[in-house]
Motif scaffolding. Structure first.
Motif, short mmCIF file in Angstrom:
data_model
loop_
_atom_site.label_atom_id
_atom_site.label_comp_id
_atom_site.label_asym_id
_atom_site.label_seq_id
_atom_site.Cartn_x
_atom_site.Cartn_y
_atom_site.Cartn_z
N HIS A 192 -0.55 -4.53 5.89
CA HIS A 192 -2.15 -4.46 6.57
C HIS A 192 -3.10 -4.83 5.57
O HIS A 192 -4.19 -4.64 5.89
N GLU A 193 -2.81 -5.15 4.43
CA GLU A 193 -3.77 -5.53 3.41
C GLU A 193 -3.45 -7.16 2.95
O GLU A 193 -2.55 -7.25 2.23
N CYS A 223 0.91 -1.25 0.06
CA CYS A 223 0.08 0.12 0.09
C CYS A 223 0.83 1.30 -0.04
O CYS A 223 1.84 1.23 0.59
N ASP A 252 -9.38 -4.70 1.80
CA ASP A 252 -9.21 -3.74 2.79
C ASP A 252 -9.27 -2.37 1.79
O ASP A 252 -9.88 -1.58 2.18
ZN LIG Z 1 -3.45 0.19 2.84
#
Ligand SMILES: [Zn+2]
Ligand SMILES: [Zn+2]
Length: 351
Positions: free
Chosen positions: A66-67, A41, A159
């Motif tokens: 975090h994805e 990301c 996400d």
């Molecule tokens: Zn992200």
């Protein structure tokens, strides 16, 4: 269950290392998941560069990511009461909010008043360990069952898809609206799909280079910001009046100013890009033309809602994936992500 695992450890800004670290243990109402796909990301790139000092992450060394999607490998105490079982395929999101403060109770857990307070709130891959590793621990509030029709790669993009839907929701798009989007990265492109899902009559993406070509290939109208004044171009495309809604998905001073400049009178801008510097805003126009400017942070309740939209091909996450790397090659993956000549949009990393 092994006791150690491979992880991307950021020792200090821009110093990456693939290390053998202990497998974390799931606490109450948490699961341990085997990460099968994690995507890079823009926030990861910022965070690795050290652009948010003492905040994201609070300290180095740090494991970002975090994805992601994967399968549950172990349950912490109580997780089974929420219906989770070992082997379940799940997609993760980052905000593990307290669930008790006023914002959480009113459904805006992305704004949790206990943000970052030890034991009350975590944001995976931002202020606690993330998913750039073989295993990751997540609270049950942050994992969502992945439908059989979706792959782990799709799951890693749930996400960002939820964030794109959130910014479209924050823009209050109504059927027939002309929506302009500043920024043709993953969030901008998926926000175009989210705008169509909400009934936009037209979607105009403002950007440049191969990402703008991608926007055109996806069927959106485009404005090349490198080819002159993008505000004038959007005004021209809209008969002089401007866009009903602008979704600001780039987060740099120019694009924020363009976004406000291309709104019609009474229009609304929802901003999801996070500038790293202050931005001067034309307040006079905002007041006199009754413009609305709202922020849009992460997502709040959209994870489940985007899954059927991805399944139906209306939220085109598969179109975003341009590169794939093994976790061991993360440095090369990141360099590709940061190289504006690489053609990279979304890069999938496989631990
Ligand atoms: Zn992200
Ligand atoms: Zn809260």
């Amino acid at each position: 269950m092994p006791t150690t695992m491979q992880a991307l450890v950021v020792r200090e800004p821009n110093v990456l290392e693939i290390s053998e670290v202990p497998v974390p243990e799931p606490g109450p109402n948490e699961v341990l998941a085997r990460v099968r796909a994690v995507s890079i990301c823009g926030t990861d790139a910022h965070l690795i560069r050290g652009d948010y000092p003492n905040f994201w992450p609070p300290a180095f060394p740090f494991i970002p990511g975090h994805e992601w999607a994967g399968e549950i490998a172990a349950l912490g105490p109580g997780a089974e009461r929420f219906g989770f079982a070992v082997g379940d395929r799940v997609a993760g999101t980052s905000h593990d909010a307290c669930g008790v403060c006023r914002e959480c109770v009113e459904g805006r857990y992305n704004l949790c008043e206990n943000y970052g307070r030890e034991g009350l709130h975590r944001q995976y891959g931002h202020n606690v360990q993330g998913a750039d590793a073989t295993y990751v621990v997540h609270g049950v509030k942050c994992i969502f069952p992945l439908p059989d029709a979706l792959t782990f790669e799709d799951g890693a993009l749930i996400d960002p898809a939820s964030i794109a839907l959130h910014v479209a929701n924050r823009g209050n798009i109504t059927p027939g609206d002309t929506v302009a989007i500043t920024g043709a990265g993953t969030i901008g492109l998926l926000a175009g799909d989210a705008a169509l899902i909400r009934g936009a009559g037209r979607v105009i993406v403002v950007g440049r280079g191969y990402r703008l070509d991608k926007a055109a290939a996806l069927g959106f109208e485009t404005v090349d910001s490198g080819a002159g004044d993008p505000v004038g171009a959007v005004r021209e495309l809209t008969g002089g009046s401007g866009a009903d809604v602008v979704l600001e998905c780039a987060g740099v001073p120019d694009t924020v100013q363009w976004a406000l400049g291309m709104l019609r009178r009474g229009g609304r801008c929802a901003a999801v890009g996070i500038p790293t510097v202050g931005v001067e805003i034309a307040m006079q126009r905002l007041v006199l033309d009754e413009l609305e400017l709202v922020g849009s942070r992460a997502s709040a309740g959209e994870m489940r809602r985007v899954m059927p939209l991805v399944e139906q091909g209306r939220m085109r996450v598969r179109e975003m994936v341009t590169h794939r790397f093994a976790l061991a090659d993360y440095a090369e993956a990141l360099a590709t992500f940061n190289d504006r000549a690489s053609g990279a949009i979304k890069i999938i990393v496989t631990p």
